[in-house]
Every structure is written in C-alpha cells, then in structure tokens.
Design an enzyme around this catalytic site. Sequence first.
Site, PDB file in Angstrom:
ATOM      1  N   TYR A 153     -11.768   6.445 -55.539  1.00 20.91           N
ATOM      2  CA  TYR A 153     -12.203   6.147 -56.927  1.00 20.91           C
ATOM      3  C   TYR A 153     -11.237   6.814 -57.873  1.00 20.91           C
ATOM      4  O   TYR A 153     -11.162   6.195 -59.120  1.00 20.91           O
ATOM      5  CB  TYR A 153     -13.389   6.289 -57.191  1.00 20.91           C
ATOM      6  CG  TYR A 153     -14.294   5.234 -56.387  1.00 20.91           C
ATOM      7  CD1 TYR A 153     -14.775   4.049 -57.061  1.00 20.91           C
ATOM      8  CD2 TYR A 153     -14.745   5.339 -54.956  1.00 20.91           C
ATOM      9  CE1 TYR A 153     -15.388   3.142 -56.547  1.00 20.91           C
ATOM     10  CE2 TYR A 153     -15.453   4.413 -54.326  1.00 20.91           C
ATOM     11  CZ  TYR A 153     -15.654   3.372 -55.020  1.00 20.91           C
ATOM     12  OH  TYR A 153     -16.543   2.330 -54.329  1.00 20.91           O
ATOM     13  N   GLU A 205     -22.136   3.487 -50.880  1.00 16.58           N
ATOM     14  CA  GLU A 205     -21.437   3.682 -49.954  1.00 16.58           C
ATOM     15  C   GLU A 205     -21.758   4.766 -48.725  1.00 16.58           C
ATOM     16  O   GLU A 205     -21.574   4.572 -47.615  1.00 16.58           O
ATOM     17  CB  GLU A 205     -19.867   3.504 -50.235  1.00 16.58           C
ATOM     18  CG  GLU A 205     -19.746   2.268 -50.851  1.00 16.58           C
ATOM     19  CD  GLU A 205     -18.437   2.275 -51.860  1.00 16.58           C
ATOM     20  OE1 GLU A 205     -17.737   3.111 -51.912  1.00 16.58           O
ATOM     21  OE2 GLU A 205     -18.494   1.244 -52.749  1.00 16.58           O
TER      22      GLU A 205
END
Length: 393
Positions: free
Chosen positions: A98, A140
Amino acid sequence: MLSEKSARTVRATLPVVGAAIGEITGSFYDRLFAAHPELLRDLFNRGNQADGSQRQALAGSIAAFATALVEHPDRRPDAMLARIAHKHASLGIAPEQYRVVHTHLFAAIVEVLGEAVTPEVAAAWDEVYWLMANALIAVEARLYEESGTRGERRPYTVAARTAETDDVTTFLLRPADGGPVPAHRPGQYVSVQVELPDGARQIRQYSLSGQPDGGLRITVKRVAGDPAGEVSTHLHRHVGEGDTLLVGAPFGDVQLADGDRPLLLASAGIGCTPIIGMLTHLAGTGATRRVIAVHGDRRESAHAFRDDFARLVDELPGGEAHVWYERPEGEWPADRTGVVDLAGLDVPADAVAYLCGPLPFMRAVRAGLLAAGVPAADIHYEVFGPDLWLGRD
Ligand SMILES: Cc1cc2nc3c(=O)[nH]c(=O)nc-3n(C[C@H](O)[C@H](O)[C@H](O)COP(=O)(O)OP(=O)(O)OC[C@H]3O[C@@H](n4cnc5c(N)ncnc54)[C@H](O)[C@@H]3O)c2cc1C
Ligand code: HEM
C-alpha cells in the site's frame, strides 16, 4: 472517520479530483509499472490493463469511497471494501504494498492537478487514502488469518480434465502434496497462476464449480478473439491430467447463505460456474428450501453443465429450473426463447438472489427482482472481471 477539516476539503475538491481521476489513474499505473515492471508481469492482469477496465475500477472505488465518507461520515462502505479485500487476498496483496501504491498515486495526483494540490488538499486526500487502505489491510489480515495463508499459491495436480462444451473445460485439482483442501463456501473462487511463453506469470480467478472430495473444481471458458485470452487459452491448450497448477486458497465475498429463505439463482453463459457450485452444495446437504434456478445461454450445445443443472435442481424437493436459449437448436418453447425474463416467474419478495453472468444480463435480472419486491440488499452478484458496479448501491 474523516476529520472535520479534511471532510470540508475533500467535499470541495471531489468534483475536480473526480473529473481528473481517469487521467490520475492512467499516470499512476504508468509510474507504478515503470518503477515495478514485475507487478504488471506477475500480479496485475495485463489484459485488463490493456483494455483499461481495471484502471476504471480502482479510480471508481476511491471516488466512491471519498463520496461515501463525506455523505455518510458515520458509516463505512463495508460491502465495497469486502469485495476489494477478497480480490486482494486471493492475489496475496501485502500491507507494505500500500506504501508503493501511495507513492505513485500521489505523484500522479500532483502531476495531473498541479498547483491545485495545496498542502491542505494533499493532506485531506492522504487521509482518505489511508482510511481506505487501512480498512482494506484490516479486512485482508482477517481473511488471511481465516484461510491460514497469506494468499500465496501452492501446487495442485490436475487429477482430471473434462470437456463440458466446445470451449468450456473443467479441471479437477488436488493439492500436489496430498494435504487437505482449504475450506470454502459455495460461490467463492480461487486464483490460478500460469507461466506464459514470455515468462510472465499471470493470475486469473476461477469460481469453484463444485465440491469434489479432496479437491477443488474449476471450469474455464476459452476466451476467443483477437488477441485471444492469455490464461484461458493456455489452460485449454497446455494443461492436462497430471500437470501442476499454482492455485491460491478460496476467497470471495459472494457466498451462499444458509437458512430457509427462498433462493433465486440466476446465471448466463459461463456465469453458471458459481451457481453450479451452489446447486451442488444445496443438493449435497439435502436442502428443502425453495430454489428457483434460472439460466440463459446461446443454445443447448453452448450450455455448460446442462445435464448437471437439470439433475441437481431435480434432486431438490423445492427446486424449479427455468432455462432460456437465444437461438435454440432443437424444439424449444417460444416463451423460453430469447434472453432471461423474470416477468413470468413467481419470485417471492423474501427471496435471496445470487446472480452471475454478463453485466447486461445481471442488470435485467436485478431490475426484475426489484420489481418483484426483492430488496437490493438481498441481491448478490459476481462479476467475472473488475467490478465496475462497485459503490453503485
Ligand atoms: C471472481 C471471478 C470469478 C471468475 N470465474 C470464472 C469461471 O468460473 N470461469 C471462467 O471461464 N472465467 C472466470 N472468470 C474470468 C477469468 O478470471 C478470466 O478473466 C478469463 O478466463 C479470461 O482470462 P484470459 O487470460 O484468458 O483473458 P485475458 O488475456 O485477460 O483477456 C481478456 C480480454 O481482454 C482482451 N485483451 C487482452 N489483451 C489485450 C490487448 N493487449 N489489447 C486489447 N484487448 C486485450 C482479450 O481480447 C479478451 O477479450 C472469473 C473472474 C473473476 C473476477
Ligand atoms: C487504497 C488502495 C487500493 C484501492 C482503493 C484498490 C482498489 C481496487 C479495486 C476496486 C479493485 C477491483 C476489484 C474487483 O475486481 O472487483 C482492485 C483490484 C486489484 N488490486 Fe487494488 N486497490 C488498492 C491497493 C492495491 C495494492 C497496494 C495492490 C498491490 C500492489 C493492488 C493490486 C490489485 C490487483 C493486482 C488487483 C486485480 C486487478 C487486475 O489484476 O486487473 N491494489 N483494487
């Protein structure tokens, strides 16, 4: 939740960012893949990149998330986040990635919007990005924990290969190390990774089309055209019994809910795969609930699992099958010739619906269900590509 100050800035700049988001994501992906070519080769679907559909999905989801944050600051768009997180988990996306996406996304925002990106604007959108990223990372993490994996793919042996139609083939997969098959719910999918002639290791998702003992079953339609679909063509041409495939653990937010409520299961074309998985589960568990199974196809010989569909529905005491063919080859009722039309069916308003097929098909079925009084929240759908419907509801 977004801070008061950032919410004001995001609200004020949403139209500008929204209007430029296509350009921003274009520049973002160019930058990302220039810095990390391995991501395009071995993680992202390069077919989607070529036709631009994934670019739209990412852009659309960020805009939808920002809009949801400023319009309903007290709610989180959980359904949208779950859909993306399941897809990410099936690809094995890691939290540190990310940061990489952030770096290139914000460089792209500055490049496209120039001086409009004051420090205040940058800080507000930074907050949006990390709220979304951290929410995804959290979902996740939970999915990885539940699956006992990090989304990595492991070797499976092709135990059998069966032709369903001219261009649809089923692969029965068993863990190559003889280990247990990971748990899964009807409706879920696995990621399959194959090495292509140029060395790229491309990944695609395939829904589980049944629950054989000690294995996973996927059913793949060969995507013809120019260019032909890379992975589906590779599987059809080069993968047979005894070969090894890299397969991830099952993920997917569309999962058949247990219970007694009536079910409406509707598929078209290769969208039959998760629905056949659901019917197999219902028949295998002796479900007695009402099951209205609907399928649309081009013609009888193109209808994968035609016999299984009829047999499974027949095994269900509350089952009823409704099939439409656009251009039937044999004798076929006139009122079932053409595309699926729910108008003549008795669909109870308390039904839970699962749809899978091309978007125009799903839009039409959804409209029929809404007209029958089924609430939007009870209509679940799977898209065999980037979900451009995200954030629609
Ligand atoms: C959750 C989920 C479940 C799925 N379940 C199934 C299933 O059960 N069965 C099944 O068969 N499929 C399923 N799919 C679809 C599957 O994942 C693949 O998308 C499909 O097999 C096509 O992949 P491909 O590599 O063959 O085609 P790709 O190579 O990805 O090509 C796809 C399209 O893009 C076009 N394209 C590719 N490269 C270019 C280019 N350079 N320029 C222009 N156009 C280009 C191709 O012509 C083709 O039309 C599912 C997808 C998802 C997301
Ligand atoms: C906040 C950040 C992110 C957002 C908002 C986001 C959003 C999305 C969306 C909307 C999809 C499509 C979901 C679908 O198919 O239905 C998607 C898919 C995908 N995402 Fe993300 N994502 C983010 C971060 C990342 C990161 C960090 C990576 C890894 C580098 C990544 C890699 C992928 C890949 C590989 C796909 C599949 C698409 C394809 O192969 O075409 N994403 N993402």
